[in-house]
Design a protein around this motif. Structure first.
Motif, PDB file in Angstrom:
ATOM      1  N   CYS A  41      57.952  -6.306 -19.741  1.00 52.21           N
ATOM      2  CA  CYS A  41      57.112  -6.632 -20.895  1.00 52.21           C
ATOM      3  C   CYS A  41      55.733  -5.988 -20.796  1.00 52.21           C
ATOM      4  O   CYS A  41      55.365  -5.409 -19.780  1.00 52.21           O
ATOM      5  CB  CYS A  41      56.990  -8.145 -21.021  1.00 52.21           C
ATOM      6  N   ASN A  44      53.506  -6.517 -17.797  1.00 50.78           N
ATOM      7  CA  ASN A  44      53.722  -5.674 -16.621  1.00 50.78           C
ATOM      8  C   ASN A  44      52.981  -4.350 -16.754  1.00 50.78           C
ATOM      9  O   ASN A  44      52.408  -3.856 -15.783  1.00 50.78           O
ATOM     10  CB  ASN A  44      55.222  -5.408 -16.446  1.00 50.78           C
ATOM     11  N   CYS A  77      60.932  -5.799 -13.515  1.00 51.79           N
ATOM     12  CA  CYS A  77      61.234  -6.914 -14.423  1.00 51.79           C
ATOM     13  C   CYS A  77      62.554  -7.568 -14.014  1.00 51.79           C
ATOM     14  O   CYS A  77      63.480  -6.882 -13.588  1.00 51.79           O
ATOM     15  CB  CYS A  77      61.344  -6.351 -15.834  1.00 51.79           C
ATOM     16  N   SER A  78      62.632  -8.887 -14.170  1.00 46.16           N
ATOM     17  CA  SER A  78      63.843  -9.636 -13.796  1.00 46.16           C
ATOM     18  C   SER A  78      64.481 -10.342 -14.970  1.00 46.16           C
ATOM     19  O   SER A  78      65.397 -11.142 -14.789  1.00 46.16           O
ATOM     20  CB  SER A  78      63.482 -10.723 -12.770  1.00 46.16           C
ATOM     21  N   ILE A  79      64.005 -10.085 -16.166  1.00 43.59           N
ATOM     22  CA  ILE A  79      64.338 -10.952 -17.296  1.00 43.59           C
ATOM     23  C   ILE A  79      65.842 -11.017 -17.574  1.00 43.59           C
ATOM     24  O   ILE A  79      66.369 -12.069 -17.892  1.00 43.59           O
ATOM     25  CB  ILE A  79      63.534 -10.561 -18.569  1.00 43.59           C
ATOM     26  N   CYS A 111      57.958  -8.753 -11.128  1.00 43.27           N
ATOM     27  CA  CYS A 111      58.801  -9.948 -11.168  1.00 43.27           C
ATOM     28  C   CYS A 111      59.999  -9.896 -10.233  1.00 43.27           C
ATOM     29  O   CYS A 111      60.378 -10.894  -9.636  1.00 43.27           O
ATOM     30  CB  CYS A 111      59.239 -10.199 -12.609  1.00 43.27           C
ATOM     31  N   VAL A 195      60.881 -16.241 -16.004  1.00 42.99           N
ATOM     32  CA  VAL A 195      59.434 -15.962 -15.928  1.00 42.99           C
ATOM     33  C   VAL A 195      58.619 -17.031 -15.179  1.00 42.99           C
ATOM     34  O   VAL A 195      57.771 -16.693 -14.349  1.00 42.99           O
ATOM     35  CB  VAL A 195      58.847 -15.689 -17.342  1.00 42.99           C
ATOM     36  N   ARG A 199      56.294 -15.592 -12.289  1.00 45.14           N
ATOM     37  CA  ARG A 199      54.879 -15.442 -12.651  1.00 45.14           C
ATOM     38  C   ARG A 199      54.058 -16.683 -12.341  1.00 45.14           C
ATOM     39  O   ARG A 199      52.831 -16.659 -12.499  1.00 45.14           O
ATOM     40  CB  ARG A 199      54.761 -15.153 -14.140  1.00 45.14           C
ATOM     41  N   GLN A 230      52.267 -14.983 -22.026  1.00 46.38           N
ATOM     42  CA  GLN A 230      53.642 -15.416 -22.323  1.00 46.38           C
ATOM     43  C   GLN A 230      53.656 -16.457 -23.438  1.00 46.38           C
ATOM     44  O   GLN A 230      54.654 -16.635 -24.119  1.00 46.38           O
ATOM     45  CB  GLN A 230      54.322 -15.991 -21.081  1.00 46.38           C
TER      46      GLN A 230
END
Ligand code: SAH
Ligand code: SF4
Ligand code: F3S
Length: 483
Positions: A41, A44, A77-79, A111, A195, A199, A230
């Motif tokens: 996102c 980042n 990112c880990s989303i 993340c 998240v 985070r 967020q």
């Protein structure tokens, strides 16, 4: 829910190392070069600019060529699972570079670093350094540790780190638009979402540092800032908690700045500085915010209001804190206060745990009711450690998720075109961001509703505001001429 938040193991970050011994120069005596690649996102991407600033202060140069780099960072990112796979594939490629340049330092930030911690060093042998989102001040120290021949890791999450005092180095900047982080972390615990784990706890940044950053950007020629968080609607900064001295100086008893106040302050920096923000949460966005948007022409009329699902039962399982009816009432309120022209965009997830065909159709029918200008649409991807992974079965077949996603995308394409067709014949104030991708005879910019507008260049250039009469459109773009 509270217990789960407490379970996150949030700790204060390590105090900065007193004496940092870091090799700033290569053997040729030139500064070492940092190459940083960002995934995920906007937060980042914004964090990467903080990282670049921290390392510049420690004698590094930045480069946009990976082949020139002495240090390569991937801000990850880990989303969704796919986001993590992309990074792992990228590491395979970087491994190839390291074979020819063994002294290349490879670090994983963001993340995925936070989620996997030491596992990363075990799984990906080429990684030398792992740093979570709240550990970036420690990077010079961590690099020094790698220089001494070790591996380095810091994934402590902080309750108060906002990097408020760090002036980001604008990477890959067009010189016109910039991001400003106004808060970090998230306390919401949507059941599908990783998240809060990557985070940490939500914390807001000192408004004065935000205003100073916006003013500084304007003076450097930037004409648009996007305030990032967020869940920007839960921005809250209390002087009583954060700065008693300032309160006393101003003779105030208590002083709380909420998101509507902050928007107001940033909008006042200069009428020619556009203000955008992301992301709003349907349960938290207030009338006060909508009125602040209405009061200032330079606050852009576009709201990203992720809905995720059109079914109240699924929204409950997602722990989103609102129902279909509540969401639709918010949309009505936005249109009542800001008019039907105000852009509304969303995120949607297909095939969340136990979603029935009927519930999927509720998502489609909600889309018909709202008619979003644009949407980001995803198949549900189970994430380790989330509430959904612990409580529900990821029981919708991949094929069904994909089919539902296709139906959502097809519908959105129709709506995007319909919404753009309504703009044909209208004139919009456009902030020019650069040349059109196809031809240098054309420029592109955005209108207040965040729609891309393309028009013949004539004698205009980026950073200027122009009025454009829209004469045709596609589902993704408006085309017009200067008036
Ligand atoms: N804070 C923002 C969203 C951040 S993540 C908000 O609350 O709206 C961006 C989007 O990714 C989410 O809105 C959601 O649609 C999607 N997303 C998050 N976790 C996901 C998962 N496990 N699988 C699929 N999509 C996901
Ligand atoms: Fe994730 Fe929900 Fe927080 Fe957005 S609000 S970051 S979806 S937990
Ligand atoms: Fe991804 Fe982390 Fe952003 S998981 S979406 S980079 S907050």
């Amino acid at each position: 829910m509270k217990d789960l938040i407490a379970d996150l193991g949030v700790l204060s970050s390590e105090p900065p190392a007193e004496q940092i011994r870091i090799s700033e120069a290569t053997s040729t005596g030139k500064p070492r070069k940092l190459y940083i690649e960002s995934y995920g996102c906007q937060m980042n991407f914004s964090d990467s600019e903080i990282v670049a600033s921290i390392l510049q202060k420690n004698g590094f140069d930045t480069t946009s060529e990976i082949s020139e780099a002495d240090v390569v960072f991937l801000n990850t990112c880990s989303i969704r699972e796919k986001a993590e796979t992309t990074v792992r594939n990228r590491l395979v490629h970087i491994n190839g570079l390291k074979k020819n340049k063994p002294e290349l330092l490879v670090g994983v930030l963001g993340c995925m670093a936070e989620r996997l911690k030491t596992k990363f060093l075990e799984e990906e042998k080429i990684v030398d350094l792992v740093a979570g989102p709240d550990a970036y001040r420690d990077l010079p120290h961590l690099i020094a540790r790698v220089d001494e021949g070790g591996k380095a890791i810091n994934t402590f999450l902080s309750r108060d780190e906002t990097y408020a005092d760090i002036n980001p180095v604008r990477l890959n900047s067009n010189g016109v638009t910039a991001f400003i982080s106004i808060m970090r972390g998230c306390d919401n615990m949507c059941s599908f979402c990783v998240v809060p784990f990557t985070r940490g706890r939500e914390r807001s940044r000192d408004p004065e540092s935000i205003i100073t950053e916006a003013r500084d950007l304007f003076e450097k020629g930037f004409r648009e800032v996007t305030l990032l968080g967020q869940n920007v609607d839960s921005y809250k900064w209390s002087a009583a908690e954060n700065n008693k001295a300032r309160l006393e100086k101003n003779g105030e008893a208590e002083h709380v700045v909420n998101f509507a106040h902050l928007l107001d302050k940033v909008a006042r920096v200069h009428p020619d500085l556009r203000v955008r923000f992301s992301t709003s949460h349907p349960k938290d966005i207030t009338d006060e915010v909508l009125f602040a948007m209405g009061r200032h022409d330079n606050i852009c009329k576009n709201i990203h209001l992720p809905m995720q699902s059109g079914s109240s039962r699924i929204l409950e399982l997602m722990n989103r804190g609102y129902s279909r009816e509540w969401y639709l009432a918010k949309v009505s309120r936005i249109r009542e206060i800001l008019g039907v022209d105000c852009g509304i965009t969303a995120d949607m997830i297909s095939g969340f745990c136990s979603e029935t065909e009927l519930e999927h159709h509720e998502t489609l029918s909600l889309m018909d009711e709202v008619k979003y200008d644009y949407a980001y649409m995803f198949m549900y991807s189970e994430r380790p450690g989330t509430l959904a992974e612990k409580k529900f079965k990821d029981d919708i077949d991949e094929d069904v998720k994909r089919q539902r996603l296709t139906e959502i995308i097809d519908k959105q394409n129709i709506h995007s075109l319909e919404r753009n067709q309504l703009d044909v014949g209208k004139t919009y104030k456009v902030l020019i961001e650069g040349f059109s991708k196809r031809s240098e005879d054309f420029l592109y910019g955005r209108n207040s509703n965040n729609k891309v507008v393309i028009f013949p260049k004539e004698n205009k250039s980026k950073g200027q505001y122009v009025n454009v009469l829209v004469d045709r459109c596609s589902k993704g773009t408006l085309f017009g001429k200067l008036v």
